[in-house]
Design a protein around this motif. Sequence first.
Motif, PDB file in Angstrom:
ATOM      1  N   LEU A 573       0.866  -1.383  -0.447  1.00 58.91           N
ATOM      2  CA  LEU A 573       0.245  -0.283   0.312  1.00 58.91           C
ATOM      3  C   LEU A 573       1.056   0.733  -0.049  1.00 58.91           C
ATOM      4  CD1 LEU A 573      -3.217  -0.259   2.157  1.00 58.91           C
ATOM      5  CD2 LEU A 573      -2.612   0.672   0.213  1.00 58.91           C
ATOM      6  N   THR A 577       0.713   4.435  -3.039  1.00 63.19           N
ATOM      7  CA  THR A 577       0.222   5.486  -2.979  1.00 63.19           C
ATOM      8  C   THR A 577       1.527   6.428  -2.068  1.00 63.19           C
ATOM      9  OG1 THR A 577      -0.314   5.555  -0.518  1.00 63.19           O
ATOM     10  CG2 THR A 577      -1.523   4.640  -2.458  1.00 63.19           C
ATOM     11  N   GLU A 580       1.040   7.861   0.732  1.00 64.02           N
ATOM     12  CA  GLU A 580       0.333   8.484   1.617  1.00 64.02           C
ATOM     13  C   GLU A 580      -1.040   7.871   2.354  1.00 64.02           C
ATOM     14  OE1 GLU A 580      -3.528  10.591  -0.798  1.00 64.02           O
ATOM     15  OE2 GLU A 580      -1.908  11.008  -2.196  1.00 64.02           O
ATOM     16  N   PHE A 581      -1.181   6.502   1.832  1.00 67.15           N
ATOM     17  CA  PHE A 581      -1.716   5.087   2.613  1.00 67.15           C
ATOM     18  C   PHE A 581      -1.240   4.400   3.471  1.00 67.15           C
ATOM     19  CE2 PHE A 581      -5.165   5.522  -1.717  1.00 67.15           C
ATOM     20  CZ  PHE A 581      -5.615   6.882  -0.566  1.00 67.15           C
TER      21      PHE A 581
ATOM     22  N   LYS B   3      -4.753   6.459  -6.323  1.00 67.61           N
ATOM     23  CA  LYS B   3      -4.128   6.050  -5.545  1.00 67.61           C
ATOM     24  C   LYS B   3      -5.504   5.628  -5.317  1.00 67.61           C
ATOM     25  CE  LYS B   3      -1.132   8.995  -5.175  1.00 67.61           C
ATOM     26  NZ  LYS B   3      -1.036  10.542  -4.033  1.00 67.61           N
ATOM     27  N   MET B   6      -6.576   1.888  -6.635  1.00 68.06           N
ATOM     28  CA  MET B   6      -5.405   0.571  -7.238  1.00 68.06           C
ATOM     29  C   MET B   6      -5.487   0.203  -5.329  1.00 68.06           C
ATOM     30  SD  MET B   6      -1.049   2.040  -8.140  1.00 68.06           S
ATOM     31  CE  MET B   6      -1.270   2.818  -8.067  1.00 68.06           C
ATOM     32  N   VAL B   7      -5.747   1.032  -4.870  1.00 69.44           N
ATOM     33  CA  VAL B   7      -6.255   0.369  -2.900  1.00 69.44           C
ATOM     34  C   VAL B   7      -7.016  -0.904  -3.658  1.00 69.44           C
ATOM     35  CG1 VAL B   7      -7.051   0.762  -1.117  1.00 69.44           C
ATOM     36  CG2 VAL B   7      -4.972   2.148  -2.067  1.00 69.44           C
ATOM     37  N   VAL B  10      -6.655  -3.890  -5.791  1.00 65.55           N
ATOM     38  CA  VAL B  10      -5.694  -4.820  -4.592  1.00 65.55           C
ATOM     39  C   VAL B  10      -6.573  -5.225  -4.134  1.00 65.55           C
ATOM     40  CG1 VAL B  10      -4.189  -4.867  -2.441  1.00 65.55           C
ATOM     41  CG2 VAL B  10      -3.665  -2.863  -4.568  1.00 65.55           C
TER      42      VAL B  10
END
Lengths: 583, 337, 362
Positions: A573, A577, A580-581, B3, B6-7, B10
């Motif tokens: 993660l 990112t 950021e995360f 982002k 993308m998370v 996943v």
Amino acid sequence: MFFTPFGAALFETGGNRVSVQASFQENKRFHLDVKAALITAIVAFLLVFNVFPMAYLVFRSFFGENGFTLETFKRIYTYPLNWNALRNTLVTAGLSMVFGVMIAFPLAWLVGRTDMYGRKFFRTLFVMTYMVPPYVGAMAWLRLLNPRVGTLNVFLANLFGLSENPLNIYSIGGLVWVLTTFYYPYAFITISRAMEKMDPSLEEASKISGASPLKTVMTVTFPVMLPSIVAAGLLVFVSAASCYGIPSIIGAPGQIDTVTTRIIDYVYVGSAEGLTDATTLAVSLMLIANLVLYVSTFICGKKQYITVSGKSTRPNIMELGRWRLPVTLLVTAFALIVVVIPFATVAMASFTTNLGKPLSASNFTTRYWHILFTRKGILDTVKNSLLSASIAATAGIAISCVMAWLLTRTQAKGRRIPDFLITVGSGTPSVVIALALIMTMSGRFGINIYNTLTIMIVAYMVKYLLMGMRTVVSAMSQIHPSLEEASLISGAEWQRSFWDVTLPLIAPSVVAGWFLIFMPSFYELTMSTLLYSTDTKTIGYELFTYQTYHSQQTASAIATGILGMVVIVNWILNKLTKGEFSI
Amino acid sequence: MKKLVMVLAVALLLACACVGYAADKPKVTIYTSMYEDIIEAMTFVLQEKFPDYDIEFFYGGTGTLQAKIAAERDTKKLGCDMLMVADPSYALELKELGLLHAYLSKEAGNLSLEYDPEGYWYPVRNLNMILAYNPEKFKKEDLPQSFKDFAYNEAMKGLISMPNPLTAGTAQVAVSALKDKYGYEYFDKLAANRVMVESGSVALTKLETGECKMVMILEESVLKKREEENSALEVIYPADGTICVPSPIMTVKDEWSAHGNAKICEELTDWFLSPEGQGYIVKGWMHSVLKNPPAIPYDSINTAEIVTNSMPVSWENCLRDRSELRTNFEERVKNKI
Amino acid sequence: MSSITLTDVTKSYGSTQVIQKFSSVFQDREFVTLLGPSGCGKTTMLRMIAGFEKPTTGEIKIDDTVVSGEGRFVPPNRRGIGMVFQSYAVWPHMNVFDNVAYPLKIQRVPRDEIRQRVEAILEAVHLSQYVERMPNELSGGQQQRVALGRALVCNPRVLLLDEPLSNLDAKLRESMRFEIKDVQKRFGITVVYVTHDQTEAMAMSDRVIVFNKGAVQQMGSPMNIYRHPANQFVADFVGKINFLRGTASEGRIDFPGGPRAPSQRGQGMAYDGEKRGPVVVAVRPENMTMRADRGVLHGTLSQAYYLGDTNDCRVDMDGISLRVIAAGNTYGQVESGAPVWLDFNEYLVFDDDGEDQTRILS
């Protein structure tokens, strides 16, 4: 399929006194319907899978085989053992809440607001505790602090030259300790999120007024954060009160019962009467938890602070000065005791053949890890848990986002109803949810999802939705509405505004919320114990049975594996990112 | 925004990584309280023996499974086709409830233990409740040699552990037998000696670390540890009699069972009761139920010797007194703090 | 071509009425300022025009389209309005370009055109060199310009500004005033501007609407408002003013007072108006002449600040303090503590009805 049309009529949007008329413009009509439909959909879901099962459960506790009776109530609530359990639950959950917040607030402040060394590392470390099953921690503490040969106990006794080992984990204190060390991350996460969003000028204003850093924290930071802190404390209370794994492991040897262990005991009687007894006792836990949640929601609801302005500000970091090193050392010591030592104990156990002897070359083995990666039973459960937890988390976070929007941005009538129901659901002990679902969702009332993953997903959502929702709501309530209004005025529909402006701003909270639902669902134990079937056994239950029945080392390997997975996911993660995360 | 997408991607990938597969073969699900290790070995053997069937074990502690069955009974359908769990008293109960399928096995004549004459249940594995200790930490002669001494010897205060009769079927039988022999006073003595009530794996670890001097436990779990982990833990067969629990095998009636394959279950019953099937039971550190056991478990003593020196157990009492025992155990042992 | 027509608009929250019945037409290209103290309802008015609030009754039209009223309600995103918020509301997760380009993206303007138009706008608001910056790397004034650029980028019919300058420093505020005015002229848009700062209102507006307690006090050109305030509230809120309580009679207004030195008669002045009885005389500081030797009213100079072009003075008259802006060359003619004479060149007389006397001197 459960989305009944009645909601559209029931929940008309507020803010206007004009009733729905044919002359309404097309888009206005659309607005109305979306809000009402969303509320209806969520309420319908909760009614079917939350309210109805619980209501039926309560009904069953009054209506035995022979019609209405208060006999069961009388029997259950005149039994001193149950009163003890009730008292123990209140005391342990209450103390865990207090200590949890007392630990979490300063940590969140140090990590989020000061220049303490290694803030990022500590943050990850503390949150990590949330990501492992609590009963694993209980097992570690059992070995570290048991009154006879507890490693830490013996070490302390030698250190201070005591004739007796100073600590006893098999006590109320021990229970509180383990509950606190494993549930404070709930508070830490909640408070950290809010703290990151707080307008730094509030603190600056206090400092400029001559207040010392400590004074600033006490007079500005703390009061402004109070709603988040209360929410955090409650999360700890409810989680601790409905926890089964820890009291069953710590409490059992010391004969300390909590309401959850009593309920499970009743369930294990294995008869219809046992189920009724369990149900009846569960009603009290349900009431306590919900009362606490609801009252404080009321109190918190009155105090809403908008702490994030539309103005972009740089995060403000307080310099600790000469306290920087001592504070870092203190936090390190805390992390060592609460996180590193227990995890290390568990990790080491997974490589140890004979737990009675220290880890050495001759006592070293990788066979438990081999079992972990080759045994079909374990791999299947991992698959089941991944699947059900991700679905529960994804669906849950979607509902959370919608709820956050309804709660903080609209005046829609009835928006408090799903909020209340979600709170009720999470306040309900896991055992109760599972029992209620079994009784109602196995074909008797037209829905049969028993023995499927669906019933697990439903149970996880009912139980853990609140954590996700609270996280998203608090993030959302701290975003100044003008940011969204600016988007509306730019021509974006509200859906588009949500997607373009609100969602990115709350994204870190959404991700955090997703994991707040995912992780406890992933290793969930109590509900899975009752809901699993041949095809739907979960890793949490598997881990618990290995822990208590088959092999603690295999269990340790599973737990360490879960921890490893969390670390890897967090790393990915972070990479994806660019920091950021992260969890 | 990217982002977040993308998370989510996943997350979705994680979810998609788990796609199950289904087999078309007739299925039999067996609820059992046997160890996972044994289940794994057994599954493997059964796959070879009965390649046309899809046989699946489902592990749960006795209490868990009983609770599960109680809940499932409400739904008019059980999640299993066969049961290899608990003790004869539970078989009696299920028989009374009309959940069981009767089948007269051709192997019945070879059984050394009591079975249901109508064929509703047969004992399939003999479990022994014994005492265990760690010779690396304590000397055998310093320790109690009987169940009575285990509870009555005050030197053992705070140093003993036993399984929970509320969750473990064998423990239920044990306390029933001990109560029949010594009365409820036995419970009080256990309480006075501050017995820790916990599950097997936990208790064994406590023996190894020295936290407990002695535990009341199933023989098989000690034997398993000795063979698999070279553990030094030793069994003491109590002087006042080992508590033998012949755990039954039962077939669920078709109208109640998960897959309605009672015919297949009959085949399985025969196999489990055959010398071959019993051989695998013994490999799993449990004793055979045959008059002529194919073998004895690793490091154990003769099955017949244990059975001869066992404490008498009344299954009727077990069933009849269950809730009374429970309540007494709770109040006398668990409520002492 | 974009006018805003408000007809009988009211707004209530529950039983509290926050906007009294209001009607007006804001003409195309007009710069209208809603002026008033905080809580007067001016922001609510603006948000009703934007569509964030819904009028309780009444109708709002933009050009000929009814955007609110008669069961119709056009949401803000369909009103084609630009708006600048007090807090700027610059999205912290987008850079300057993305912030400004956002409204165009919503309209699905082709990529190349977006680039052109955003660059043009950024040029206009002097932000060309900050295209890639994130909002937290910008100063307050720069964030403000981003907000302005974003509001203007799709050539809105109407631009709404909600106290846009209140968070800026004085100098920036003055230059932004001219920029906003300049932008309005160049883009030829109708502007509704909300502020509590009367100087801003005076400097920029074609028309000022003064609000108090949800009700319009006066509407008119800045000069009209300043020179002919409709009531004491307006007189007081717009500009600086002295109030003196007195009694009007035929041809004369008498002021009560304390010691009557040096002349032995009570002070008074000639009056040819209609009013009789208790009155309040309002006079702006710059509308008095101060002399050492002669005049109508007399007092004592207590303080004087030399400001170059003017003198900012306080004159004690019978125990009350009047603010007087005297011509620069007066300085040095009278000394602090010396007796002075005042003439009222231009003054207003209001009935003394006991209302809005926050700063009435008596």
